[in-house]
Scaffold this motif. Structure first.
Motif, PDB file in Angstrom:
ATOM      1  N   LEU A  54       1.751  -1.888  14.654  1.00 55.20           N
ATOM      2  CA  LEU A  54       2.317  -1.984  13.307  1.00 55.20           C
ATOM      3  C   LEU A  54       1.218  -2.090  12.261  1.00 55.20           C
ATOM      4  O   LEU A  54       1.298  -1.485  11.181  1.00 55.20           O
ATOM      5  CB  LEU A  54       3.263  -3.188  13.225  1.00 55.20           C
ATOM      6  N   THR A  55       0.192  -2.885  12.556  1.00 58.61           N
ATOM      7  CA  THR A  55      -0.930  -2.995  11.607  1.00 58.61           C
ATOM      8  C   THR A  55      -1.616  -1.650  11.422  1.00 58.61           C
ATOM      9  O   THR A  55      -1.963  -1.250  10.300  1.00 58.61           O
ATOM     10  CB  THR A  55      -1.930  -4.041  12.109  1.00 58.61           C
ATOM     11  N   ALA A  56      -1.819  -0.923  12.540  1.00 56.32           N
ATOM     12  CA  ALA A  56      -2.451   0.387  12.442  1.00 56.32           C
ATOM     13  C   ALA A  56      -1.599   1.362  11.636  1.00 56.32           C
ATOM     14  O   ALA A  56      -2.112   2.145  10.818  1.00 56.32           O
ATOM     15  CB  ALA A  56      -2.716   0.940  13.849  1.00 56.32           C
ATOM     16  N   ALA A  57      -0.261   1.318  11.853  1.00 56.21           N
ATOM     17  CA  ALA A  57       0.628   2.223  11.109  1.00 56.21           C
ATOM     18  C   ALA A  57       0.589   1.928   9.615  1.00 56.21           C
ATOM     19  O   ALA A  57       0.517   2.834   8.774  1.00 56.21           O
ATOM     20  CB  ALA A  57       2.053   2.118  11.655  1.00 56.21           C
ATOM     21  N   LEU A  58       0.668   0.640   9.265  1.00 58.98           N
ATOM     22  CA  LEU A  58       0.598   0.279   7.848  1.00 58.98           C
ATOM     23  C   LEU A  58      -0.747   0.665   7.248  1.00 58.98           C
ATOM     24  O   LEU A  58      -0.836   1.094   6.087  1.00 58.98           O
ATOM     25  CB  LEU A  58       0.864  -1.218   7.692  1.00 58.98           C
ATOM     26  N   THR A  59      -1.814   0.487   8.008  1.00 58.95           N
ATOM     27  CA  THR A  59      -3.139   0.852   7.501  1.00 58.95           C
ATOM     28  C   THR A  59      -3.230   2.354   7.237  1.00 58.95           C
ATOM     29  O   THR A  59      -3.736   2.802   6.191  1.00 58.95           O
ATOM     30  CB  THR A  59      -4.223   0.426   8.504  1.00 58.95           C
ATOM     31  N   ILE A  60      -2.734   3.153   8.193  1.00 54.14           N
ATOM     32  CA  ILE A  60      -2.759   4.611   8.002  1.00 54.14           C
ATOM     33  C   ILE A  60      -1.908   5.020   6.802  1.00 54.14           C
ATOM     34  O   ILE A  60      -2.294   5.893   6.007  1.00 54.14           O
ATOM     35  CB  ILE A  60      -2.274   5.306   9.294  1.00 54.14           C
ATOM     36  N   ALA A  61      -0.739   4.393   6.649  1.00 54.62           N
ATOM     37  CA  ALA A  61       0.110   4.709   5.492  1.00 54.62           C
ATOM     38  C   ALA A  61      -0.597   4.380   4.184  1.00 54.62           C
ATOM     39  O   ALA A  61      -0.535   5.136   3.202  1.00 54.62           O
ATOM     40  CB  ALA A  61       1.436   3.958   5.600  1.00 54.62           C
ATOM     41  N   ALA A  62      -1.299   3.226   4.150  1.00 54.93           N
ATOM     42  CA  ALA A  62      -2.026   2.850   2.940  1.00 54.93           C
ATOM     43  C   ALA A  62      -3.132   3.861   2.623  1.00 54.93           C
ATOM     44  O   ALA A  62      -3.345   4.243   1.468  1.00 54.93           O
ATOM     45  CB  ALA A  62      -2.607   1.444   3.099  1.00 54.93           C
ATOM     46  N   TRP A  63      -3.840   4.292   3.684  1.00 58.74           N
ATOM     47  CA  TRP A  63      -4.890   5.300   3.450  1.00 58.74           C
ATOM     48  C   TRP A  63      -4.301   6.629   2.976  1.00 58.74           C
ATOM     49  O   TRP A  63      -4.892   7.312   2.127  1.00 58.74           O
ATOM     50  CB  TRP A  63      -5.694   5.514   4.743  1.00 58.74           C
ATOM     51  N   LEU A  64      -3.135   7.020   3.496  1.00 54.53           N
ATOM     52  CA  LEU A  64      -2.501   8.277   3.054  1.00 54.53           C
ATOM     53  C   LEU A  64      -2.086   8.202   1.586  1.00 54.53           C
ATOM     54  O   LEU A  64      -2.242   9.165   0.825  1.00 54.53           O
ATOM     55  CB  LEU A  64      -1.289   8.586   3.935  1.00 54.53           C
ATOM     56  N   VAL A  65      -1.531   7.045   1.171  1.00 54.79           N
ATOM     57  CA  VAL A  65      -1.169   6.879  -0.247  1.00 54.79           C
ATOM     58  C   VAL A  65      -2.412   6.972  -1.129  1.00 54.79           C
ATOM     59  O   VAL A  65      -2.414   7.596  -2.191  1.00 54.79           O
ATOM     60  CB  VAL A  65      -0.440   5.543  -0.457  1.00 54.79           C
ATOM     61  N   TRP A  66      -3.494   6.343  -0.666  1.00 55.48           N
ATOM     62  CA  TRP A  66      -4.730   6.418  -1.449  1.00 55.48           C
ATOM     63  C   TRP A  66      -5.263   7.845  -1.517  1.00 55.48           C
ATOM     64  O   TRP A  66      -5.745   8.299  -2.562  1.00 55.48           O
ATOM     65  CB  TRP A  66      -5.784   5.507  -0.826  1.00 55.48           C
ATOM     66  N   LEU A  67      -5.190   8.591  -0.415  1.00 60.07           N
ATOM     67  CA  LEU A  67      -5.641   9.989  -0.418  1.00 60.07           C
ATOM     68  C   LEU A  67      -4.796  10.837  -1.369  1.00 60.07           C
ATOM     69  O   LEU A  67      -5.321  11.713  -2.072  1.00 60.07           O
ATOM     70  CB  LEU A  67      -5.567  10.556   1.006  1.00 60.07           C
ATOM     71  N   LEU A  68      -3.483  10.585  -1.414  1.00 59.54           N
ATOM     72  CA  LEU A  68      -2.625  11.318  -2.353  1.00 59.54           C
ATOM     73  C   LEU A  68      -3.022  11.031  -3.797  1.00 59.54           C
ATOM     74  O   LEU A  68      -3.092  11.933  -4.644  1.00 59.54           O
ATOM     75  CB  LEU A  68      -1.162  10.946  -2.107  1.00 59.54           C
ATOM     76  N   LEU A  69      -3.304   9.750  -4.094  1.00 56.08           N
ATOM     77  CA  LEU A  69      -3.743   9.384  -5.437  1.00 56.08           C
ATOM     78  C   LEU A  69      -5.074  10.050  -5.768  1.00 56.08           C
ATOM     79  O   LEU A  69      -5.259  10.596  -6.865  1.00 56.08           O
ATOM     80  CB  LEU A  69      -3.860   7.856  -5.540  1.00 56.08           C
ATOM     81  N   ALA A  70      -6.011  10.017  -4.821  1.00 49.10           N
ATOM     82  CA  ALA A  70      -7.311  10.637  -5.076  1.00 49.10           C
ATOM     83  C   ALA A  70      -7.177  12.140  -5.276  1.00 49.10           C
ATOM     84  O   ALA A  70      -7.849  12.733  -6.138  1.00 49.10           O
ATOM     85  CB  ALA A  70      -8.259  10.342  -3.912  1.00 49.10           C
ATOM     86  N   TYR A  71      -6.294  12.783  -4.511  1.00 46.21           N
ATOM     87  CA  TYR A  71      -6.073  14.222  -4.677  1.00 46.21           C
ATOM     88  C   TYR A  71      -5.504  14.537  -6.063  1.00 46.21           C
ATOM     89  O   TYR A  71      -5.929  15.487  -6.735  1.00 46.21           O
ATOM     90  CB  TYR A  71      -5.132  14.706  -3.584  1.00 46.21           C
ATOM     91  N   THR A  72      -4.539  13.740  -6.504  1.00 49.93           N
ATOM     92  CA  THR A  72      -3.933  13.970  -7.820  1.00 49.93           C
ATOM     93  C   THR A  72      -4.973  13.835  -8.933  1.00 49.93           C
ATOM     94  O   THR A  72      -5.048  14.660  -9.847  1.00 49.93           O
ATOM     95  CB  THR A  72      -2.787  12.977  -8.048  1.00 49.93           C
ATOM     96  N   VAL A  73      -5.781  12.787  -8.870  1.00 48.95           N
ATOM     97  CA  VAL A  73      -6.812  12.586  -9.893  1.00 48.95           C
ATOM     98  C   VAL A  73      -7.815  13.737  -9.876  1.00 48.95           C
ATOM     99  O   VAL A  73      -8.244  14.240 -10.922  1.00 48.95           O
ATOM    100  CB  VAL A  73      -7.513  11.235  -9.679  1.00 48.95           C
ATOM    101  N   THR A  74      -8.198  14.182  -8.678  1.00 50.64           N
ATOM    102  CA  THR A  74      -9.162  15.281  -8.576  1.00 50.64           C
ATOM    103  C   THR A  74      -8.611  16.559  -9.200  1.00 50.64           C
ATOM    104  O   THR A  74      -9.310  17.267  -9.938  1.00 50.64           O
ATOM    105  CB  THR A  74      -9.523  15.514  -7.098  1.00 50.64           C
TER     106      THR A  74
END
Length: 699
Positions: A54-74
């Motif tokens: 569960l911790t790994a899943a939440l961590t991966i989800a958090a990283w995916l949200v951050w990648l989406l934000l970084a992609y949008t800003v870029t």
């Protein structure tokens, strides 16, 4: 100050980008720490819901949200960078001659005085797209719909700047024809129902608005010269081949419509045919309106097949005009005469009649094929009008005018011939244009009982809109900083019952997305209120139920006074010339004189017609022929394009025996109309030749 907000926004974005990775790396560690072993995989299958998974899943989800934000800003940053680079590329650089001249001038200035500082030249005026207005209320291109290749973007297409200017000139010509055809009638209520006061289509209004602040108005309305054919002269710095082209791609039909409109506009001042098109192609381009427009478009010849085209371009065809010029003469054409006609056909006709088409392309006309053309160049056109050669290197070609079906219909209704049937006596003549007749007027001149200005009037603010628009405080002009704010004042003066947000935005910024203009409108109104409040201590604008109106207890408006004079003239029990004279005295000049706001034309013309009616009524009621002539001449000064006033004046001069003056007036009128590209009516010309006929009474 905008920079503090921009700085805070930048800091917030940087925090969003840098904060989550720092927190995740410090608390959880790297998201991936090697691939799982076979034993770990079997353990996960047997017991998937553990604390670690569960911790790994939440961590991966958090990283995916951050990648989406970084992609949008870029993506946003790259978009702004590309827009900036595109803007820098469009900045004109000085030629070597200009740079040398600038260096010599700078040296001369520095040599004369060491304290003199040369001011930089103003930036060059560029055509303005129907885009977002600037802080002063003037249109400027937005980030996405920017000006490109010296043109204007409108809803449904893109027009080169010279084509847009000709559209604006054609629109002015429509109103000149309406002014010429109007026949005075007994003075009526301020709210007129003349069918030929219908506003022009929205596309035309958008083009006019885009050009209003980027080009100075012509000295005479409608006198803009017709430019060369798109296929006859270089377009946007590059020439389209005379041998003909094929058009393919998503924008092929839109480009063909652009060719149709461009060439018809270019040839509207010449009697020769400027476009020859097959009937199936015209039906594809215009849709249901093809049948109603093809007979009324000057310069358009519709054929069934290329056999008819060959006959049309033959030497003995009566409608050939200058289409069959010899190629050498055509190549040396420099604008002194009409360009050769453009032939637009489909791919099937080009394939089945390749030899005929090749002969026409070489000897008679420029040819555009709606599809591939094996015998010539084929260009692929995208929806924005940009072209690419499909043969050879595949290099980019010029940007072509592209128009949707609705936009094309709007523009062609302005070019189309008006109905030549004479209007009924006492009316202004109905508008026979079906595309215009189905549009309802965008204004109502309903007048409330606003108090008229008297000698004991204590209102300090006075708004003058007849003539040069000016807001006065105790007789002194009040500076209105924004052009849009001044336009709002004039619009509300012409609509005493008020206007809502939609009406204001559609009138002042036609053709633009309303959702992007609401904030601009509120900013303009807020600035206008602040200016008047700080200057006069008054509240000029009322706002209730999303409607804005001028406060009649705070301001006097000369247009309202004029409308009161018109109502007094029509409600007087006895025929009193004084009431008609009061209408004339209350009219110092045209509504918002020299302003080119598109919404003005119907209201301006309606106001002018009241004054013409008053002059004609005074002339008809005058027992003295010379006094009647004086009233007619005064009416001609109000509208020098009206045929009926000239007919009456010529008739009056002939009645008085002054045949030379009658001929002089007739010739001056004919020259004035010819300068605008229209012809005088037969009535005016016929009446002016009656110098040898018995005298007739003045109407």
């Amino acid at each position: 100050m905008r920079w503090p907000r921009q700085l805070m926004s930048l800091l917030f974005v940087l925090t969003l980008l840098a904060g989550p990775p720092i927190v995740l790396l410090s608390l959880v560690g790297a998201p991936v720490q090697g691939w799982p072993t076979a034993a770990q995989a079997r353990e996960w299958v047997q017991n998937p819901l553990t604390e670690q998974t569960l911790t790994a899943a939440l961590t991966i989800a958090a990283w995916l949200v951050w990648l989406l934000l970084a992609y949008t800003v870029t993506i946003r940053v790259l978009t702004h960078l590309r827009a900036t680079v595109s803007w820098l590329r469009r900045m004109p650089l000085p030629t070597p001659l200009q740079a040398t001249a600038g260096g010599i001038a700078g040296a001369a200035v520095l040599g004369v005085s060491s304290h003199a500082i040369a001011a930089p030249p103003p930036p060059p005026t560029q055509p303005v797209a129907a885009g977002t207005p600037d802080k002063a209320g003037n249109p400027t291109p937005p980030d996405s719909d920017v000006l490109a290749d010296a043109g204007i973007s409108v809803a449904g297409g893109w027009l080169p700047s010279d084509v847009a200017e000709q559209v604006s000139a054609a629109a002015a010509l429509v109103w000149l024809r309406r002014r010429r055809s109007y026949r005075p009638r007994p003075p009526g209520p301020p709210s007129r129902e003349d069918t030929d006061l219908t506003p022009l289509p929205p596309t035309v209004a958008a083009v006019q608005a885009a050009l209003a602040d980027s080009t100075p108005p012509p000295s005479e309305p409608g006198t803009a010269s017709a430019g060369p054919s798109l296929l006859d002269q270089p377009t946007v710095g590059r020439a389209i081949p005379r041998a003909g082209i094929g058009l393919t791609g998503l924008g092929a039909q839109d480009a063909a419509r652009g060719l149709l409109v461009t060439n018809l506009l270019a040839g509207r001042h010449h009697p020769a045919v400027s476009v020859v098109v097959t009937r199936p192609v015209l039906a594809r381009l215009l849709g249901p309106t093809a049948e109603t427009l093809d007979r009324r478009l000057p310069g358009l010849a519709v054929i069934d097949n290329l056999v008819q085209a060959a006959k049309f371009f033959s030497e003995d065809h009566p409608a050939r005009g200058l289409g069959g010029r010899d190629p050498a003469q055509r190549d040396t054409h420099e604008g002194g005469g009409p360009p050769g006609p453009t032939l637009i056909v489909d791919e099937a006709s080009a394939t089945d009649n390749a030899e005929t088409l090749a002969s026409l392309a070489i000897t008679s006309a420029a040819v555009a094929v709606l599809g591939r053309w094996p015998a010539g160049q084929t260009w692929q056109v995208d929806p924005s009008g940009r072209t690419h050669h499909q043969h050879g290197s595949g290099t980019a070609g010029p940007r072509m005018c592209v128009l949707s079906q609705v936009t094309t219909t709007d523009l062609l209704t302005v070019i189309a011939h008006p109905d030549t049937a004479p209007p009924e006596p006492g009316t202004s003549g109905p508008s026979r244009n079906p595309a215009l007749a189905r549009r309802s007027p965008q204004w109502e001149a309903t007048i409330q009982d606003h108090p008229a200005r008297s000698g004991t009037d204590t209102r300090r603010l006075q708004l003058r809109v007849l003539g040069e628009p000016t807001l006065l405080l105790d007789g002194h002009p009040v500076e209105i900083r924004r052009t849009a704010a001044l336009q709002i004042l004039v619009f509300l003066a012409a609509h005493p019952d008020g206007a809502d947000t939609r009406q204001l935005t559609d009138a002042i910024w036609p053709g633009l997305p309303r959702r992007s203009l609401t904030g601009r409108l509120y900013t303009t109104l807020s600035d206008l209120r602040a200016t008047i409040r700080s200057t006069a201590g008054e509240t000029l604008l009322e706002h209730s139920d999303d409607r804005y109106r001028l406060d009649p207890t705070a301001v006097t408006v000369d247009l309202w006074h004029f409308h009161h004079a018109v109502r007094d003239a029509i409600t007087t029990v006895t025929t009193d010339p004084k009431t008609w004279k009061a209408v004339i005295d209350a009219y110092p000049g045209d509504l918002a004189a020299r302003r080119t706001w598109p919404w003005l034309d119907p209201i301006r013309e309606a106001t002018r017609r009241h004054v013409i009616d008053a002059h004609a009524a005074l002339a008809s009621a005058s027992p003295d022929a010379r006094q009647a002539l004086a009233w007619l001449q005064a009416g001609i000064r109000i509208d020098p394009y009206n045929a009926d006033l000239h007919t009456r004046a010529v008739t009056a001069l002939i009645t008085l025996g002054d045949h030379d003056a009658a001929d002089h007036l007739r010739k001056d009128y004919a020259r004035r109309l010819a300068a605008t590209g229209i012809l005088p009516t037969n009535t005016a010309l016929t009446t002016a030749t009656l110098r040898d006929q018995p005298a007739i009474r003045t109407r």
